[in-house]
Design a protein around this motif. Structure first.
Motif, PDB file in Angstrom:
ATOM      1  N   VAL A  42       0.858  -1.184   0.000  1.00  0.00           N
ATOM      2  CA  VAL A  42       0.000   0.000   0.000  1.00  0.00           C
ATOM      3  C   VAL A  42       0.892   1.232   0.000  1.00  0.00           C
ATOM      4  O   VAL A  42       2.088   1.140   0.287  1.00  0.00           O
ATOM      5  N   HIS A  43       0.320   2.375  -0.347  1.00  0.00           N
ATOM      6  CA  HIS A  43       1.140   3.583  -0.438  1.00  0.00           C
ATOM      7  C   HIS A  43       0.770   4.626   0.610  1.00  0.00           C
ATOM      8  O   HIS A  43       1.270   5.746   0.561  1.00  0.00           O
ATOM      9  N   ARG A  44      -0.084   4.262   1.564  1.00  0.00           N
ATOM     10  CA  ARG A  44      -0.413   5.167   2.678  1.00  0.00           C
ATOM     11  C   ARG A  44      -0.366   4.365   3.978  1.00  0.00           C
ATOM     12  O   ARG A  44      -0.901   3.253   4.042  1.00  0.00           O
ATOM     13  N   PRO A  45       0.225   4.903   5.036  1.00  0.00           N
ATOM     14  CA  PRO A  45       0.389   4.121   6.269  1.00  0.00           C
ATOM     15  C   PRO A  45      -0.893   3.870   7.035  1.00  0.00           C
ATOM     16  O   PRO A  45      -0.928   2.978   7.882  1.00  0.00           O
ATOM     17  N   GLY A  46      -1.974   4.631   6.766  1.00  0.00           N
ATOM     18  CA  GLY A  46      -3.195   4.461   7.550  1.00  0.00           C
ATOM     19  C   GLY A  46      -4.265   3.637   6.885  1.00  0.00           C
ATOM     20  O   GLY A  46      -5.392   3.550   7.407  1.00  0.00           O
ATOM     21  N   VAL A  47      -3.956   2.985   5.754  1.00  0.00           N
ATOM     22  CA  VAL A  47      -4.984   2.261   5.002  1.00  0.00           C
ATOM     23  C   VAL A  47      -5.640   1.177   5.857  1.00  0.00           C
ATOM     24  O   VAL A  47      -6.846   0.933   5.753  1.00  0.00           O
ATOM     25  N   ARG A  48      -4.863   0.522   6.708  1.00  0.00           N
ATOM     26  CA  ARG A  48      -5.405  -0.562   7.515  1.00  0.00           C
ATOM     27  C   ARG A  48      -6.504  -0.084   8.463  1.00  0.00           C
ATOM     28  O   ARG A  48      -7.328  -0.888   8.923  1.00  0.00           O
ATOM     29  N   LEU A  49      -6.535   1.227   8.770  1.00  0.00           N
ATOM     30  CA  LEU A  49      -7.508   1.766   9.726  1.00  0.00           C
ATOM     31  C   LEU A  49      -8.771   2.295   9.048  1.00  0.00           C
ATOM     32  O   LEU A  49      -9.699   2.701   9.747  1.00  0.00           O
ATOM     33  N   VAL A  50      -8.826   2.285   7.717  1.00  0.00           N
ATOM     34  CA  VAL A  50     -10.021   2.776   7.022  1.00  0.00           C
ATOM     35  C   VAL A  50     -11.261   1.967   7.394  1.00  0.00           C
ATOM     36  O   VAL A  50     -12.314   2.549   7.722  1.00  0.00           O
ATOM     37  N   PRO A  51     -11.247   0.613   7.369  1.00  0.00           N
ATOM     38  CA  PRO A  51     -12.446  -0.133   7.786  1.00  0.00           C
ATOM     39  C   PRO A  51     -12.867   0.156   9.225  1.00  0.00           C
ATOM     40  O   PRO A  51     -14.061   0.209   9.528  1.00  0.00           O
TER      41      PRO A  51
END
Length: 381
Positions: free
Chosen positions: A55-64
């Motif tokens: 992924v290219h953004r560090p916070g993607v895992r927190l979107v859900p």
């Protein structure tokens, strides 16, 4: 591609001119990978490039999590019990994410790369091929470290970031309790809680600002400088690894270990963190609630190198944050050490720190290479 030998200051100037800020999976990160590849080949390393789906953004895992929190806020005004259950479950997920291991990311649509360089031991011509006594692995991130300020603090792997996320996850609980007691403030509280969840979603979806000055570039310069100064070794196999998307995807390291199954019993791992400061430090304790400690042998050798060489000027410090590069190694039983640089005032890139970090790594490698078998119990204690 110019890759001439130079000192730390000249090397940093060259890399600054040729590379610049590096967002994970960007063209700038790919240029940095090519530069590190070429420079390590020049000094005698065998180099392999491994692509990485990431992924290219560090916070993607927190979107859900943020989306579900918004749902919990809306449920709180009509179905408080269901909102409480969902909120407590999300709070548990955030605790696991902050204290043990980051949440997984289901879709990796971007590509980065690891640069894996190795220099084997020097064999004596009259002896049979030997296995190295140690494998010494030095890691440095390819991408520029994020600057955790403003709303981006909500996704930071720090104590403040974890507390901020837990605070937002408590907001649906407050709204649900206000609804169950029939408080007239529940609609105002709902609006505030929804805004807080939206803030987390915004921070998770957007790219955080990049750190300036770029201590990650100084760490890459130190990695190359170590390769330039590394002497021949007879018992220590040295690996230099530039980690792609290191600040965005914490599962890039496990993917690397699946491809290169190092033996934890004789593999020593040193992580070069951002060198944005004039004081070289070694992390003596890191983590939030669950504390992680450095390997006693590596820590002892680092402090011994500092005593023997005053130019290194190393200080032990603690770190209240999750180490995204070394923590995956520690969970698999590897022996690790983190080396960084800090500044008492404004962060600054000090070329002498690059040279001092290189001297520290070289001193540790020399000590391991000269170590006799009867020295092992003493050093490991």
């Amino acid at each position: 591609m110019p890759v001439r030998m130079t000192d730390g200051a000249g090397l940093l100037a060259e890399l600054s001119e040729q590379i610049g800020p590096r967002i994970a999976t960007s063209a700038a990160e790919a240029i940095a990978a090519a530069q590190i590849n070429a420079r390590l080949r020049q000094v005698g390393f065998s180099v392999d490039t491994r692509s990485l789906s990431t992924v290219h953004r560090p916070g993607v895992r927190l979107v859900p999590v943020a989306i579900l929190l918004m749902g919990a806020v809306m449920l709180a005004a009509w179905q408080p019990p269901m909102s409480l259950i969902l909120s407590l479950w999300l709070m548990g997920l955030l605790l696991v994410d902050g204290l043990y291991a980051p949440l997984p990311v289901w879709q990796r649509r971007h590509t980065s790369q690891h640069i894996i360089a190795a220099r084997p031991i020097v064999e004596a011509t009259t002896q049979m091929p030997r296995l190295p006594r140690y494998r010494f692995v030095i890691l440095a991130p390819l991408d520029t470290p994020p600057a955790w300020r403003g709303l981006s603090i909500l996704i930071a792997p720090t104590r403040a970031g974890l507390l901020a996320r837990l605070g937002i996850s408590c907001l649906p609980v407050v709204v649900a309790c206000a609804t169950m007691v029939g408080s007239e403030w529940r609609w105002l509280l709902s609006a505030g809680a929804f805004g807080g969840s939206m803030s987390l979603l915004w921070a998770a979806w957007n790219q955080p600002p990049l750190a300036h000055p770029d201590g990650g570039l100084a760490a890459l310069a130190a990695l190359v400088r170590i390769g330039q100064q590394l002497p021949e070794t007879h018992h220590v196999e040295v690996w230099a690894i530039a980690v792609g998307a290191a600040h965005c995807d914490p599962y890039g390291i496990p993917a690397l270990l699946d491809r290169y199954p190092f033996d934890p019993t004789n593999t020593l791992v040193v992580g070069l963190g951002p060198l944005a400061g004039d004081q070289l430090i070694v992390i003596s304790r890191s983590g939030l609630l669950h504390q992680e400690h450095p390997d006693p042998l590596l820590y002892h050798l680092a402090m011994m190198a500092d005593r023997n060489d005053p130019i290194i000027d190393l200080e032990p410090r603690t770190q209240a944050r999750y180490d995204g590069i070394l923590s995956p190694f520690r969970r698999r039983g590897f022996r690790t050490l983190s080396v960084q640089a800090v500044s008492q005032a404004q962060p600054v890139i000090e070329p002498t720190v690059i040279e001092r970090a290189a001297r520290l790594m070289i001193a540790i490698v020399k000590a391991l290479d000269a170590e006799r078998n009867d020295d092992l119990p003493v050093l490991r204690s």
